[in-house]
Design an enzyme around this catalytic site. Structure first.
Site, PDB file in Angstrom:
ATOM      1  CB  THR A   1      -0.978   0.303   1.273  1.00 25.49           C
ATOM      2  OG1 THR A   1      -1.483  -1.415   1.763  1.00 25.49           O
ATOM      3  CG2 THR A   1      -2.201   1.257   1.341  1.00 25.49           C
ATOM      4  CE  LYS A   2       3.065   6.805  -3.225  1.00 22.81           C
ATOM      5  NZ  LYS A   2       3.094   8.259  -2.565  1.00 22.81           N
TER       6      LYS A   2
ATOM      7  NE  ARG B   1      10.089   6.089   4.196  1.00 18.97           N
ATOM      8  CZ  ARG B   1      11.047   5.970   3.409  1.00 18.97           C
ATOM      9  NH1 ARG B   1      10.935   6.671   2.259  1.00 18.97           N
ATOM     10  NH2 ARG B   1      11.552   5.015   3.155  1.00 18.97           N
TER      11      ARG B   1
ATOM     12  CD  GLU C   1       4.505   7.553   4.420  1.00 16.69           C
ATOM     13  OE1 GLU C   1       5.695   7.769   4.376  1.00 16.69           O
ATOM     14  OE2 GLU C   1       4.029   8.915   3.245  1.00 16.69           O
TER      15      GLU C   1
ATOM     16  CD  GLU D   1      -0.414  10.137  -2.636  1.00 20.74           C
ATOM     17  OE1 GLU D   1      -0.032  10.611  -2.685  1.00 20.74           O
ATOM     18  OE2 GLU D   1       1.164   9.033  -2.422  1.00 20.74           O
TER      19      GLU D   1
ATOM     20  CE  LYS E   1       8.620  -0.663   0.011  1.00 22.20           C
ATOM     21  NZ  LYS E   1       9.111  -0.434   0.744  1.00 22.20           N
TER      22      LYS E   1
HETATM   23  P1  ATP Z   1       9.884  10.914  -2.986  1.00 25.74           P
HETATM   24  O1  ATP Z   1       9.550  10.454  -1.125  1.00 25.74           O
HETATM   25  O2  ATP Z   1       9.988   9.927  -3.847  1.00 25.74           O
HETATM   26  O3  ATP Z   1      10.592  12.030  -3.352  1.00 25.74           O
HETATM   27  P2  ATP Z   1       7.317  12.527  -2.909  1.00 25.74           P
HETATM   28  O4  ATP Z   1       7.894  12.438  -1.268  1.00 25.74           O
HETATM   29  O5  ATP Z   1       6.948  13.335  -3.493  1.00 25.74           O
HETATM   30  O6  ATP Z   1       7.816  11.539  -3.213  1.00 25.74           O
HETATM   31  P3  ATP Z   1       5.412  10.095  -3.742  1.00 25.74           P
HETATM   32  O7  ATP Z   1       6.189  10.259  -4.764  1.00 25.74           O
HETATM   33  O8  ATP Z   1       4.041  10.661  -3.902  1.00 25.74           O
HETATM   34  O9  ATP Z   1       6.324  11.396  -2.403  1.00 25.74           O
HETATM   35  O10 ATP Z   1       6.401   8.990  -2.760  1.00 25.74           O
HETATM   36  C1  ATP Z   1       6.984   8.059  -2.585  1.00 25.74           C
HETATM   37  C2  ATP Z   1       7.152   8.635  -1.082  1.00 25.74           C
HETATM   38  O11 ATP Z   1       5.671   7.681  -0.611  1.00 25.74           O
HETATM   39  C3  ATP Z   1       8.064   7.639  -0.366  1.00 25.74           C
HETATM   40  O12 ATP Z   1       8.817   8.657   0.006  1.00 25.74           O
HETATM   41  C4  ATP Z   1       7.220   7.110   1.253  1.00 25.74           C
HETATM   42  O13 ATP Z   1       6.908   8.774   2.325  1.00 25.74           O
HETATM   43  C5  ATP Z   1       5.838   7.211   0.908  1.00 25.74           C
HETATM   44  N1  ATP Z   1       5.219   5.568   0.854  1.00 25.74           N
HETATM   45  C6  ATP Z   1       3.753   4.859   1.315  1.00 25.74           C
HETATM   46  N2  ATP Z   1       4.022   4.290   2.052  1.00 25.74           N
HETATM   47  C7  ATP Z   1       5.018   3.710   0.819  1.00 25.74           C
HETATM   48  C8  ATP Z   1       5.773   2.296   1.161  1.00 25.74           C
HETATM   49  N3  ATP Z   1       4.557   0.936   1.558  1.00 25.74           N
HETATM   50  N4  ATP Z   1       6.741   1.924   1.236  1.00 25.74           N
HETATM   51  C9  ATP Z   1       7.434   2.848   0.898  1.00 25.74           C
HETATM   52  N5  ATP Z   1       7.582   4.228   0.555  1.00 25.74           N
HETATM   53  C10 ATP Z   1       6.463   4.854   0.877  1.00 25.74           C
END
Ligand code: ATP
Length: 921
Positions: free
Chosen positions: A290-291, A296, A349, A445, A450
């Protein structure tokens, strides 16, 4: 440990605390002549990259050998490569604070110490080093310009050792911090007067923190040790890198992870779902996680103490709690630890849990997870997806599949407090798409893919994690993170404050931004409060722009700001826009259309902004329409189980979506052989299916959506779908009458202006050779009928041209410096799911939706009577969701996803006078 240093030629006397004797410690830096280091830099710079790396390696090997020799003289000798490494990568030296010296200040010092006449050629060269007059090859490079000015004016130098230079630079930084400009001047004068021109050139580069060696920091790290770059990413500490990796034969098997000091989190690479197979080549299966839409955080724990670090390494323990008695999370979290847990570092997260709705709140709700208070219905909930350290053991070098096993014996999940991220195993692209579709249905989102074999590489974006996001809106694109480089003063309510920004993308070398190129001007999307907070933070750093000049490291073209800011003091804005369009006003060569600020990304570092090459990639892949990088669908030809399931749940949204059943029809003629048609509407009592059957019977093919091999689109009315194809000018859209007349006369009739709805530019050129602008043939004799039609068309040809929604949106930007409050729904095409039943409830819902339809249209939206290619939103009332599942299913198979929202979305948008995040509805 050490309290005072006194320097004596080649020996350092160290006064060791708690000791009552003075000991002489040999220091390698005092044995290395600064001029020798400069000679090496000179050779590196002049050589091609491979040779340059060899030179550097050789130098480091010699350095290490010298260190060994010194060790035989004195066991205590300091032989670290740090004194040299910090000069080679000055940008990464965190120990020494800023010097506060830029080219202009150096130029002034040189003019003084060289007694250069003011206005003279050399003084001018130094002051205007960017001008081509400074020298064709040197312009823009202050160190090089200075070198040529200094030539034949300096002694042979060779006085300073690396240790001397470091201590003088330390003094310079200290004097800058103590606001002692005189002292700084003295330090610089001392250094510069004792050096040869070549030494000065390199010293200047060290001071300006831009070595221009031609080998980036990764190349330098690699020359020192294969793990140096990784260790630096974890520790941000050059000295530590040099000490721990002094022996080149000892690999850093486990990245040095230290409890209670933050680790830079591993990042995810963007992945285009259409090319997901390319990301799945390494392992037999992959995890889909799940995203989460939160922030973070990593949590460190040891013997009862907790620490919480944000993505940027900031400590938020005060809020969440350092032990079981304090903070908003630790008292709850500590109860969930399983017996036997002594220490850990976990990655995950931080989400906002709403006890009232028993669900997570999304970022779009604008609740800061770092401002939650105890006792509220909102509480932080930690979703853990990785572990880096467990009971004294560093786990980062173990593959993910092994690491996650530790999570099971760590924490007992508890709703609203701590959860383990949901994880599924996938093996094929279709399975990934299935998961992504589920994520869309659940208003998430996206998903994270992975590699189970991936080790945890801090700060790495290319190490086996991929983020996959869907495109939710038809036409509105995904976000772009761009950095503020300039500002413009506002007017009206925003008079006197900076209200608009010039944003840039970075040009990177070896992963480090080198230059920033202007990309877009933005001035909307944020509230006054948010703007004020941002302005407050940036206030000390704004500088006035000098006419005709770009500041160092920043390039803009026609679009120039009034003030500028150094990127390292700046912030990243997350921008939403409709597409990328070519523009010469910005250095990048294109710009974002209809940009608005989605979020101010305080959590991101200035170096995290989008790069020009990433933008170019997007531009090329999507030919401007940014959303296409997320466009996806399951291959209709693939006979996956999913396909069967979809057909069982065939949506009943309108018969126009169903194809004609031609299983009993026979082919009677070859009139339409080899031609493919797409029928878009009924005609004169004939259904779409009926017309399709006629095509089939005459040897033609029919499809539901036009593609590259489609001969023409057939339509009899200008519904939204037809309109959108007509506007695109990608296909010839012809009146169905032409087909029926052709079939009736057993021959393919030519297209005449009378039966053309819209044509591609090529067809238009051909037609223009035969007909005038009013559709009157140059060669055919007019009949009474076609003359009548021509005359009726004359009226519409001379009438006032209507402007398109895109032109309206352009006008909004011009008039309101952003979306117009009266055009909230501009660019939205919504299908309202109005119930047809006649009970009282349906009646109420119908009335409510009809009123909302009026609101929607009043504020610039277009209502569509069905869900078609152009639709961006489907509004389904929360009290009548009988067709919700059908719409979701339909949405799954679309390339361009629509937002499925309830009526509250329209209401909230109107109340707030802006487009709200659809995911919350
Ligand atoms: P990035 O962190 O890649 O610079 P961003 O902060 O704009 O980009 P997104 O592009 O929307 O965020 O997505 C990446 C972020 O998703 C990660 O930095 C992390 O905080 C978040 N995330 C949520 N779920 C997960 C997961 N299961 N594994 C890794 N990251 C996750």
């Amino acid at each position: 440990m050490y309290s005072t240093f006194i320097f004596l030629s080649g020996k350092r006397i160290v006064v060791v605390k708690y000791c009552d004797f003075i000991k002489m410690v040999l220091n390698i830096a005092s044995k290395i002549k600064f001029c020798d280091l400069c000679e090496v830099c000179e050779n590196i710079q002049k050589s091609p990259k491979e040779k340059a790396c060899l030179i550097l390696r050789k130098y480091i090997t010699e350095y290490r050998k010298l260190g060994e020799r010194l060790k035989t003289e004195d066991q205590q000798a300091e032989i670290s490569f740090y004194p040299v490494l910090r000069l080679l990568i000055p940008k990464f030296d965190r120990e020494r604070s800023a010097y506060g010296v830029k080219e202009h200040a150096l130029a002034k010092i040189y003019i003084r110490i060289l007694c250069l006449p003011k206005g003279g050629m050399d003084a001018e060269k130094l002051l205007n080093f960017r001008s081509p007059k400074a020298g064709v090859n040197q312009a823009g490079d202050f160190a090089e310009v200075a070198y040529f000015v200094l030539k034949n004016r300096c002694g042979e130098g060779k006085k300073f050792t690396v240790e001397d230079v470091n201590s003088r630079l330390d003094a310079l930084a200290q004097k800058h911090a103590a606001h002692d400009p005189r002292g700084m001047d003295d330090e610089l004068t001392l250094l510069l007067t004792g050096m040869s021109e070549m030494e000065q050139k390199w010293l200047i580069r060290m001071i300006l923190k831009d070595m221009k060696l031609g080998v980036g920091h990764i190349g330098i790290f690699n020359a020192f040790h294969p793990d140096a770059s990784t260790l630096y990413d974890v520790s941000n500490d050059l000295s530590k890198v040099c000490t721990l990796l002094h022996n080149p034969d000892r690999r850093l098997h486990e990245v040095e992870i230290t409890i209670f000091s933050p680790v830079r989190p591993m990042l995810s690479e963007q992945c285009d779902i259409q090319k997901v197979e390319n990301c799945m080549k390494n392992s037999a299966f992959y995890y889909i996680e799940t995203k989460h839409d939160g922030e973070r955080f990593q949590i460190h724990f040891m013997t009862g103490t907790f620490k919480y670090f944000s993505r940027n390494g900031f400590d938020y323990t005060d809020i969440y709690g350092s032990n079981a008695m304090t903070g908003v999370l630790t008292p709850l979290l500590s109860k969930q630890l399983q017996p036997g847990v002594q220490s850990f570092i976990i990655d995950g997260e931080m989400m906002v849990w709403d006890k009232n709705i028993v669900a997570f709140r999304s970022k779009g709700d604008n609740i800061d997870v770092k401002s939650l208070k105890g006792g509220s219905y909102l509480q932080p909930c930690y979703c853990v997806f990785d572990i880096l350290f467990y009971n004294g053991e560093v786990l980062t070098n173990k593959p993910l599949c092994d690491r996650i096993k530790y999570l099971n014996s760590l924490i007992t999940p508890c709703e609203g407090v701590v959860l383990q991220t949901e994880r599924n195993i996938v093996k094929t692209k279709d399975e990934v798409i299935e998961r992504l579709n589920e994520a869309i249905d659940n208003k998430l989102e996206g998903i994270i893919l992975k590699d189970p074999e991936s080790v945890y590489k801090p700060n790495s974006r290319k190490a086996g994690w991929f983020k996959i996001k869907p495109e939710y809106t038809g036409g509105l694109m995904d976000q772009v993170d761009a950095i503020i480089i300039g500002g413009y003063y506002g007017d009206g309510r925003r008079r006197g404050i900076i209200s608009h920004f010039l944003l840039a993308a970075a040009v990177s070398k070896d992963g480090e931004p080198e230059e920033f190129h202007s990309l877009v001007r933005v001035g909307s999307g944020y509230t006054m409060a948010k703007l004020e907070e941002l302005i407050q933070k940036m206030k000390p750093h704004w500088r006035k722009c000098s006419p005709g000049e770009c500041p160092p490291g920043i390039i803009w073209t026609k679009e120039k700001p009034e003030v500028w800011i150094e990127p390292k003091n700046s912030y990243i804005l997350q921008i939403k826009a409709t597409e990328i369009v070519e523009s010469s006003s910005f250095k990048v060569g294109y710009t974002l259309r209809f940009p608005r600020v989605e979020e101010i990304r305080y959590d991101k570092k200035w170096t995290d902004c989008i790069t020009v090459s990433e933008l170019t990639d997007l531009w090329q892949r999507a030919s401007g329409k940014l959303y296409s990088r997320h466009a996806y669908s399951i291959d209709p030809e693939a006979s996956s189980p999913k396909k069967k399931r979809t057909s069982n749940h065939q949506p009943q949204l309108g018969k126009q979506f169903c194809s004609a059943d031609v299983s009993t029809a026979t082919i009677k003629s070859t009139l339409l052989e080899g031609k493919e048609f797409c029928v878009m509407s009924d005609y004169n009592g004939m259904t779409v299916q009926h017309i399709e059957t006629q095509i089939y019977e005459n040897g033609g093919k029919f499809v539901k959506n036009p593609g590259p091999s489609t001969f023409c689109v057939l339509a009899a009315e200008k519904n939204i779908r037809v309109q959108s194809h007509s506007n695109s000018k990608q296909y010839n859209v012809i009146h169905t009458e032409w087909l029926l007349n052709s079939v009736a006369s057993h021959k393919l009739l030519p297209w005449t202006p009378q039966n053309i709805i819209s044509v591609t530019p090529e067809t238009e050129r051909e037609i223009m050779l035969q007909y005038d602008v009013f559709g009157d043939s140059y060669t055919e004799i007019s009949t009474e009928e076609n003359l009548k039609e021509l005359l009726s068309k004359l009226e519409s040809k001379v009438s006032v041209q209507k402007i398109s929604v895109h032109e309206m949106a352009d006008m909004d930007i011009e008039l309101f410096s952003g979306p117009s409050p009266m055009g909230i729904f501009r660019l939205c095409i919504a299908y309202f799911d109005i119930p047809s039943e006649d009970d009282f409830e349906a009646f109420c819902v119908r009335k409510s939706l009809e009123l909302q339809k009026l609101d929607f249209e009043y504020y610039g939206g277009i209502v569509s009577t069905m869900i078609d290619d152009g639709t961006t939103h489907a509004v389904v009332h929360s009290r009548c969701q009988t067709r919700l599942e059908e719409i979701k299913l339909l949405n799954r198979d679309r390339r361009k996803k629509i937002h499925i929202v309830n009526e509250k979305w329209i209401k909230d948008c109107v109340d707030q006078r802006r487009q709200m995040d659809e995911r919350n509805y």
